[in-house]
Design an enzyme around this catalytic site. Structure first.
Site, mmCIF file in Angstrom:
data_model
loop_
_atom_site.group_PDB
_atom_site.id
_atom_site.type_symbol
_atom_site.label_atom_id
_atom_site.label_comp_id
_atom_site.label_asym_id
_atom_site.label_seq_id
_atom_site.Cartn_x
_atom_site.Cartn_y
_atom_site.Cartn_z
ATOM 1 N N ARG A 168 0.815 -1.206 0.000
ATOM 2 C CA ARG A 168 0.000 0.000 0.000
ATOM 3 C C ARG A 168 0.852 1.261 0.000
ATOM 4 N NH1 ARG A 168 -4.999 -2.048 1.787
ATOM 5 N NH2 ARG A 168 -6.669 -0.529 1.965
ATOM 6 N N ARG A 174 -9.327 7.173 3.696
ATOM 7 C CA ARG A 174 -8.767 6.052 2.935
ATOM 8 C C ARG A 174 -8.448 6.476 1.500
ATOM 9 N NH1 ARG A 174 -13.560 2.444 4.106
ATOM 10 N NH2 ARG A 174 -12.802 0.993 2.528
HETATM 11 P P1 ADP Z 1 -10.088 -0.997 1.319
HETATM 12 O O1 ADP Z 1 -9.296 -1.449 0.156
HETATM 13 O O2 ADP Z 1 -11.564 -1.010 1.067
HETATM 14 O O3 ADP Z 1 -9.644 0.327 1.896
HETATM 15 P P2 ADP Z 1 -8.898 -3.081 3.029
HETATM 16 O O4 ADP Z 1 -9.736 -4.162 3.568
HETATM 17 O O5 ADP Z 1 -7.894 -3.422 1.995
HETATM 18 O O6 ADP Z 1 -9.937 -2.001 2.512
HETATM 19 O O7 ADP Z 1 -8.126 -2.327 4.227
HETATM 20 C C1 ADP Z 1 -8.792 -1.831 5.358
HETATM 21 C C2 ADP Z 1 -7.804 -1.170 6.313
HETATM 22 O O8 ADP Z 1 -6.844 -2.141 6.771
HETATM 23 C C3 ADP Z 1 -6.941 -0.057 5.727
HETATM 24 O O9 ADP Z 1 -7.611 1.182 5.690
HETATM 25 C C4 ADP Z 1 -5.747 -0.070 6.687
HETATM 26 O O10 ADP Z 1 -6.050 0.553 7.916
HETATM 27 C C5 ADP Z 1 -5.562 -1.546 6.950
HETATM 28 N N1 ADP Z 1 -4.621 -2.162 5.973
HETATM 29 C C6 ADP Z 1 -4.916 -3.127 5.057
HETATM 30 N N2 ADP Z 1 -3.848 -3.431 4.325
HETATM 31 C C7 ADP Z 1 -2.840 -2.641 4.773
HETATM 32 C C8 ADP Z 1 -1.480 -2.461 4.398
HETATM 33 N N3 ADP Z 1 -0.929 -3.161 3.393
HETATM 34 N N4 ADP Z 1 -0.737 -1.547 5.085
HETATM 35 C C9 ADP Z 1 -1.262 -0.840 6.081
HETATM 36 N N5 ADP Z 1 -2.543 -0.935 6.474
HETATM 37 C C10 ADP Z 1 -3.328 -1.829 5.828
#
Ligand code: ADP
Length: 190
Positions: free
Chosen positions: A88, A147
């Site tokens: 991310r 986000r």
């Molecule tokens: P979306 O893609 O709908 O935002 P996700 O389910 O992928 O939802 O992620 C939800 C939350 O989980 C993120 O907003 C973050 O807080 C956390 N998260 C997920 N993946 C990561 C990552 N690779 N690094 C940091 N935080 C993460």
């Protein structure tokens, strides 16, 4: 085959990852799902992640890098994995490069689901209203805005990162779901 699905929140990464998993026998690895499971189970990682996630911010890189590094070694990933929600930011992408090299694995493609911001809010409101057991803690207007900001500031630079490496494949994520699946299958067969 090992791939990344890249795209903003609400782009449909989870839905498409499941379809690729079913069609190709690769394993979907969603860091969001894993973190939500850790929150629900009240593990140390979950306790650390809970408030950060609810605000729509990123949990610390070392947490997700550690989770993914362990997980891709599991037997169910032997046929390949689909990274959904990871990396991310550029630091996570660099950590992924290092861990893959150390493990003798490679990345075959990065599939970017392109979706305009204007469409995302509506999709997430719909998801919030349909989620069994109530909406996710971060499926509300304020956390979604955060986000999206985080996506543009930290995740979107990965488009250039992977484009420079020649691994980026762009798919129109605004087409209907079956069409998006078809586009993905097509770029994976190339
Ligand atoms: P979306 O893609 O709908 O935002 P996700 O389910 O992928 O939802 O992620 C939800 C939350 O989980 C993120 O907003 C973050 O807080 C956390 N998260 C997920 N993946 C990561 C990552 N690779 N690094 C940091 N935080 C993460």
């Amino acid at each position: 085959m090992n791939i990344i699905l890249l795209g903003p929140p609400g782009a449909g990464k989870g839905t498409q990852a499941q379809r690729i998993e079913d069609a190709k026998g690769m394993k979907q690895l969603s860091t969001g799902d894993m973190l939500r499971a850790a929150v629900a189970a009240g593990t140390p990682v979950g306790l650390k992640a809970k408030e950060i996630m609810a605000r729509g911010e990123l949990v610390p890189d070392e947490v997700v890098v550690g989770i993914i590094s362990d997980r891709i070694e599991d037997a169910d990933c032997a046929n390949g994995f689909i990274l959904d929600g990871f990396p991310r930011n550029v630091a996570q992408a660099e950590a992924l490069d290092v861990m893959l090299k150390e493990k003798g694995k490679q990345l075959d493609a990065v599939v970017q689901l392109e979706v305009d911001d204007a469409i995302l809010l509506g999709r997430i409101e719909k998801r919030a209203s349909e989620t069994a057991g109530g909406p996710r803690a971060d499926d509300n207007a304020e956390a979604l805005k955060k986000r999206l900001d985080v996506y543009h500031a930290q995740t979107a630079p990965l488009i250039d990162y992977y484009s420079a490496k020649g691994s980026l494949r762009i798919v129109n994520g605004m087409a209907d779901m079956d069409d998006v699946t078809r586009q993905i299958m097509e770029v994976l067969e190339r």
